[in-house]
Scaffold this motif. Structure first.
Motif, PDB file in Angstrom:
ATOM      1  N   LEU A 179       0.826  -1.204   0.000  1.00  0.00           N
ATOM      2  CA  LEU A 179       0.000   0.000   0.000  1.00  0.00           C
ATOM      3  C   LEU A 179       0.862   1.257   0.000  1.00  0.00           C
ATOM      4  O   LEU A 179       0.548   2.234  -0.684  1.00  0.00           O
ATOM      5  CB  LEU A 179      -0.954  -0.019   1.195  1.00  0.00           C
ATOM      6  CG  LEU A 179      -2.007  -1.136   1.163  1.00  0.00           C
ATOM      7  CD1 LEU A 179      -2.775  -1.167   2.472  1.00  0.00           C
ATOM      8  CD2 LEU A 179      -2.929  -0.999  -0.029  1.00  0.00           C
ATOM      9  N   GLU A 180       1.959   1.241   0.742  1.00  0.00           N
ATOM     10  CA  GLU A 180       2.877   2.385   0.753  1.00  0.00           C
ATOM     11  C   GLU A 180       3.509   2.570  -0.627  1.00  0.00           C
ATOM     12  O   GLU A 180       3.599   3.689  -1.140  1.00  0.00           O
ATOM     13  CB  GLU A 180       3.961   2.187   1.810  1.00  0.00           C
ATOM     14  CG  GLU A 180       4.918   3.355   1.886  1.00  0.00           C
ATOM     15  CD  GLU A 180       5.966   3.183   2.975  1.00  0.00           C
ATOM     16  OE1 GLU A 180       7.012   3.848   2.857  1.00  0.00           O
ATOM     17  OE2 GLU A 180       5.738   2.415   3.931  1.00  0.00           O
ATOM     18  N   LEU A 181       3.933   1.471  -1.244  1.00  0.00           N
ATOM     19  CA  LEU A 181       4.521   1.533  -2.576  1.00  0.00           C
ATOM     20  C   LEU A 181       3.527   2.122  -3.582  1.00  0.00           C
ATOM     21  O   LEU A 181       3.869   2.999  -4.367  1.00  0.00           O
ATOM     22  CB  LEU A 181       4.956   0.134  -3.014  1.00  0.00           C
ATOM     23  CG  LEU A 181       5.479  -0.009  -4.437  1.00  0.00           C
ATOM     24  CD1 LEU A 181       6.781   0.762  -4.618  1.00  0.00           C
ATOM     25  CD2 LEU A 181       5.668  -1.481  -4.778  1.00  0.00           C
ATOM     26  N   LEU A 182       2.278   1.654  -3.521  1.00  0.00           N
ATOM     27  CA  LEU A 182       1.265   2.121  -4.468  1.00  0.00           C
ATOM     28  C   LEU A 182       0.871   3.573  -4.233  1.00  0.00           C
ATOM     29  O   LEU A 182       0.364   4.228  -5.148  1.00  0.00           O
ATOM     30  CB  LEU A 182       0.033   1.222  -4.425  1.00  0.00           C
ATOM     31  CG  LEU A 182       0.245  -0.209  -4.917  1.00  0.00           C
ATOM     32  CD1 LEU A 182      -1.049  -1.000  -4.855  1.00  0.00           C
ATOM     33  CD2 LEU A 182       0.832  -0.253  -6.310  1.00  0.00           C
ATOM     34  N   SER A 183       1.114   4.083  -3.037  1.00  0.00           N
ATOM     35  CA  SER A 183       0.830   5.495  -2.789  1.00  0.00           C
ATOM     36  C   SER A 183       1.879   6.394  -3.448  1.00  0.00           C
ATOM     37  O   SER A 183       1.641   7.576  -3.646  1.00  0.00           O
ATOM     38  CB  SER A 183       0.761   5.775  -1.285  1.00  0.00           C
ATOM     39  OG  SER A 183       2.052   5.748  -0.710  1.00  0.00           O
ATOM     40  N   LYS A 184       3.027   5.810  -3.800  1.00  0.00           N
ATOM     41  CA  LYS A 184       4.122   6.575  -4.381  1.00  0.00           C
ATOM     42  C   LYS A 184       4.345   6.306  -5.869  1.00  0.00           C
ATOM     43  O   LYS A 184       4.931   7.119  -6.556  1.00  0.00           O
ATOM     44  CB  LYS A 184       5.425   6.260  -3.641  1.00  0.00           C
ATOM     45  CG  LYS A 184       5.401   6.616  -2.175  1.00  0.00           C
ATOM     46  CD  LYS A 184       6.656   6.143  -1.493  1.00  0.00           C
ATOM     47  CE  LYS A 184       6.587   6.428   0.000  1.00  0.00           C
ATOM     48  NZ  LYS A 184       7.722   5.845   0.710  1.00  0.00           N
ATOM     49  N   GLU A 185       3.933   5.162  -6.329  1.00  0.00           N
ATOM     50  CA  GLU A 185       4.213   4.723  -7.697  1.00  0.00           C
ATOM     51  C   GLU A 185       2.926   4.391  -8.435  1.00  0.00           C
ATOM     52  O   GLU A 185       2.000   3.825  -7.851  1.00  0.00           O
ATOM     53  CB  GLU A 185       5.087   3.459  -7.697  1.00  0.00           C
ATOM     54  CG  GLU A 185       6.443   3.630  -7.095  1.00  0.00           C
ATOM     55  CD  GLU A 185       7.425   4.312  -8.027  1.00  0.00           C
ATOM     56  OE1 GLU A 185       7.133   4.455  -9.234  1.00  0.00           O
ATOM     57  OE2 GLU A 185       8.501   4.690  -7.547  1.00  0.00           O
ATOM     58  N   GLN A 186       2.894   4.700  -9.722  1.00  0.00           N
ATOM     59  CA  GLN A 186       1.790   4.254 -10.567  1.00  0.00           C
ATOM     60  C   GLN A 186       2.092   2.821 -10.979  1.00  0.00           C
ATOM     61  O   GLN A 186       3.169   2.536 -11.500  1.00  0.00           O
ATOM     62  CB  GLN A 186       1.662   5.136 -11.797  1.00  0.00           C
ATOM     63  CG  GLN A 186       0.542   4.698 -12.719  1.00  0.00           C
ATOM     64  CD  GLN A 186       0.480   5.541 -13.974  1.00  0.00           C
ATOM     65  OE1 GLN A 186       1.019   6.628 -14.038  1.00  0.00           O
ATOM     66  NE2 GLN A 186      -0.183   5.027 -14.977  1.00  0.00           N
ATOM     67  N   VAL A 187       1.155   1.929 -10.727  1.00  0.00           N
ATOM     68  CA  VAL A 187       1.342   0.511 -11.017  1.00  0.00           C
ATOM     69  C   VAL A 187       0.182   0.027 -11.879  1.00  0.00           C
ATOM     70  O   VAL A 187      -0.974   0.319 -11.587  1.00  0.00           O
ATOM     71  CB  VAL A 187       1.423  -0.299  -9.697  1.00  0.00           C
ATOM     72  CG1 VAL A 187       1.464  -1.786  -9.964  1.00  0.00           C
ATOM     73  CG2 VAL A 187       2.637   0.129  -8.886  1.00  0.00           C
ATOM     74  N   ASP A 188       0.512  -0.708 -12.931  1.00  0.00           N
ATOM     75  CA  ASP A 188      -0.512  -1.259 -13.818  1.00  0.00           C
ATOM     76  C   ASP A 188      -1.033  -2.599 -13.322  1.00  0.00           C
ATOM     77  O   ASP A 188      -2.208  -2.914 -13.476  1.00  0.00           O
ATOM     78  CB  ASP A 188       0.051  -1.438 -15.233  1.00  0.00           C
ATOM     79  CG  ASP A 188       0.541  -0.136 -15.823  1.00  0.00           C
ATOM     80  OD1 ASP A 188      -0.244   0.831 -15.850  1.00  0.00           O
ATOM     81  OD2 ASP A 188       1.713  -0.079 -16.241  1.00  0.00           O
TER      82      ASP A 188
END
Length: 111
Positions: free
Chosen positions: A44-53
């Motif tokens: 969740l922290e990663l996805l708050s910082k990075e756009q992920v497909d």
């Protein structure tokens, strides 16, 4: 970020699985691994910082259910496709995963 790249994040609590999958996917010219983590909060922290497909999740994580994590992703990151991985054959996990909004369900064993 290059055009046409599929940005992938992974969440699996087994280091060997996570590292092996990242290594295989990283060989593909059109896939970029943006992160490989062991737990839901890290994802969740990663996805708050990075756009992920695409997010690749393990059904069973140490401290939570991958299905519950998928439900949160569907709400917070609706454009992100979810691939659920498991090493356990379970009709319940399969049904619950698709009800949670996953795009694909795969067995780690290759079945």
């Amino acid at each position: 970020m290059s055009e046409g790249l599929i940005r992938v994040a992974m969440c699996d609590d087994h280091d060997m699985v996570r590292n092996a999958l990242a290594m295989v996917l990283d060989r593909e010219a059109d896939i970029e691994i943006v992160g490989a983590v062991a737990a839901g909060p890290e994802l969740l922290e990663l996805l708050s910082k990075e756009q992920v497909d695409v997010a690749i999740l393990d059904v069973r994580l140490k401290d939570e259910s991958g299905v519950e994590l998928a439900q949160r992703l569907r709400v917070d990151h609706p454009a992100c496709k979810i691939v659920m991985l498991t090493s356990f054959e379970s009709d319940t996990a399969l049904v619950n995963s698709f009800e949670a909004g996953v795009s694909a369900f795969m067995f780690k064993t290759g079945n």
